[in-house]
Design an enzyme around this catalytic site. Sequence first.
Site, PDB file in Angstrom:
ATOM      1  N   MET A   1       0.836  -1.205   0.000  1.00 55.26           N
ATOM      2  CA  MET A   1       0.000   0.000   0.000  1.00 55.26           C
ATOM      3  C   MET A   1       0.874   1.261   0.000  1.00 55.26           C
ATOM      4  O   MET A   1       0.939   1.988   0.982  1.00 55.26           O
ATOM      5  CB  MET A   1      -0.916  -0.040   1.231  1.00 55.26           C
ATOM      6  CG  MET A   1      -1.847  -1.256   1.246  1.00 55.26           C
ATOM      7  SD  MET A   1      -2.559  -1.616   2.881  1.00 55.26           S
ATOM      8  CE  MET A   1      -1.199  -2.496   3.681  1.00 55.26           C
TER       9      MET A   1
ATOM     10  N   THR B   1       2.449   1.342   5.996  1.00 58.14           N
ATOM     11  CA  THR B   1       1.670   2.437   5.434  1.00 58.14           C
ATOM     12  C   THR B   1       1.211   3.335   6.564  1.00 58.14           C
ATOM     13  O   THR B   1       0.763   2.833   7.605  1.00 58.14           O
ATOM     14  CB  THR B   1       0.437   1.923   4.661  1.00 58.14           C
ATOM     15  OG1 THR B   1      -0.548   2.976   4.564  1.00 58.14           O
ATOM     16  CG2 THR B   1      -0.204   0.740   5.354  1.00 58.14           C
ATOM     17  N   ASN B   2       1.338   4.647   6.376  1.00 63.58           N
ATOM     18  CA  ASN B   2       0.859   5.580   7.388  1.00 63.58           C
ATOM     19  C   ASN B   2      -0.659   5.637   7.409  1.00 63.58           C
ATOM     20  O   ASN B   2      -1.293   5.542   8.457  1.00 63.58           O
ATOM     21  CB  ASN B   2       1.420   6.982   7.123  1.00 63.58           C
ATOM     22  CG  ASN B   2       2.872   7.134   7.506  1.00 63.58           C
ATOM     23  OD1 ASN B   2       3.208   7.509   8.622  1.00 63.58           O
ATOM     24  ND2 ASN B   2       3.751   6.849   6.550  1.00 63.58           N
TER      25      ASN B   2
ATOM     26  N   CYS C   1       3.957   9.789   4.785  1.00 63.41           N
ATOM     27  CA  CYS C   1       3.508   8.847   3.760  1.00 63.41           C
ATOM     28  C   CYS C   1       4.753   8.158   3.256  1.00 63.41           C
ATOM     29  O   CYS C   1       5.748   8.822   2.922  1.00 63.41           O
ATOM     30  CB  CYS C   1       2.777   9.556   2.625  1.00 63.41           C
ATOM     31  SG  CYS C   1       2.282   8.460   1.280  1.00 63.41           S
ATOM     32  N   THR C   2       4.734   6.844   3.197  1.00 55.83           N
ATOM     33  CA  THR C   2       5.946   6.106   2.877  1.00 55.83           C
ATOM     34  C   THR C   2       6.536   6.491   1.526  1.00 55.83           C
ATOM     35  O   THR C   2       7.754   6.502   1.346  1.00 55.83           O
ATOM     36  CB  THR C   2       5.670   4.595   2.918  1.00 55.83           C
ATOM     37  OG1 THR C   2       4.461   4.316   2.211  1.00 55.83           O
ATOM     38  CG2 THR C   2       5.508   4.121   4.340  1.00 55.83           C
TER      39      THR C   2
ATOM     40  N   GLN D   1     -10.868   2.841   0.871  1.00 59.10           N
ATOM     41  CA  GLN D   1     -10.566   4.169   1.411  1.00 59.10           C
ATOM     42  C   GLN D   1     -11.537   5.201   0.865  1.00 59.10           C
ATOM     43  O   GLN D   1     -12.157   5.965   1.619  1.00 59.10           O
ATOM     44  CB  GLN D   1      -9.128   4.568   1.055  1.00 59.10           C
ATOM     45  CG  GLN D   1      -8.047   3.765   1.736  1.00 59.10           C
ATOM     46  CD  GLN D   1      -6.659   4.160   1.258  1.00 59.10           C
ATOM     47  OE1 GLN D   1      -6.489   4.748   0.184  1.00 59.10           O
ATOM     48  NE2 GLN D   1      -5.649   3.850   2.051  1.00 59.10           N
TER      49      GLN D   1
END
Length: 245
Positions: free
Chosen positions: A10, A83-84, A196-197, A52
Site C-alpha cells: 500500500m 503504510t501511514n 507517507c511512505t 478508502q
Amino acid sequence: MRRIGVLGGMSWESTAEYYRLLNEIAAKRLGGLHSADLLVRSVDFAEIEEMQVAGEWERAGARLAEEAATLSDAGAEVIVLATNTMHKVAGALEETYGERFLHLGDTTAAAVRAAGVGRVGLLGTGFTMSQPFYADRLRGHGLDVAVPNERDQETVHRIIYEELCLGTFLDSSREAYLEVVDRLVADGCEGVILGCTEIELLLPIETYAGVPLFPTTRLHCEAAIEAALRPQDQRSVAHSSARIA
C-alpha cells in the site's frame, strides 16, 4: 534476530523501500553477510484504495487483520504495517498483537521528541492530514501538530496517488512539496513529518529550510530492527515506555 512481518502493498513502491531499508539496517547493525529475517505480505492496493474512497474503513481493517494473522501464523514476532494511512485501522492489530505490533506514529513521535521539536508539520495522504487518527496519536506524545492548508493538502494527496504510488517522481512535484514545507515552516513548524511512505522516495533528504524532516519509513524500519534484536524482556519494557512517553 526475531522474525519481522511486513504487511505491505500500500503501495508496493513503499513496501519495496521497507524491504531495502530493513535489510540495509540489519546488515549495518550485524555486519558481514547478515540480512533481516523477514516475511512480507503484499496486498492488492487497488482493492484497499477503493475501500478508502468509499469510507469502508471497518472492512479495510478486517482485511488487514486477516493478512496480519498470516504473518503471525508464519512466525512473525514483530509486525509492522507498512503504510501511514492505514494506521487509521491499526487499533485491531494493537489489540491482537500487543507489543509485537510497532505503531508507526509512536516510532515517529519518539524521533520528533528526541530532536527537541515541539511544533511539527505533517505531510501525508488527504486521509492522514485531514482526519485526526494520526495527528492525535502524535499529540498523545505531547507534540503540537500542524497540517497544510486545504489547497496544499489536495496537491500533496494528488501527487501521492497519481504519481508516487505509480513510481513517477517529477522534479516539479518535488518543488511543489518543498513549497508546502516552506509554508509549514513559516507557520512556526520546527520540523516536518514525511507521513507517507512514498514521500521519502521523492524527498530523500533529512533537513530542508533549516528544519529536520522526519522520514517515517526509515524510522519505522530502524525501530523494527531494534525490536527484533532486543531480548524479549527488554522489548516489553521499551514498548511500555514508548506508549507513556
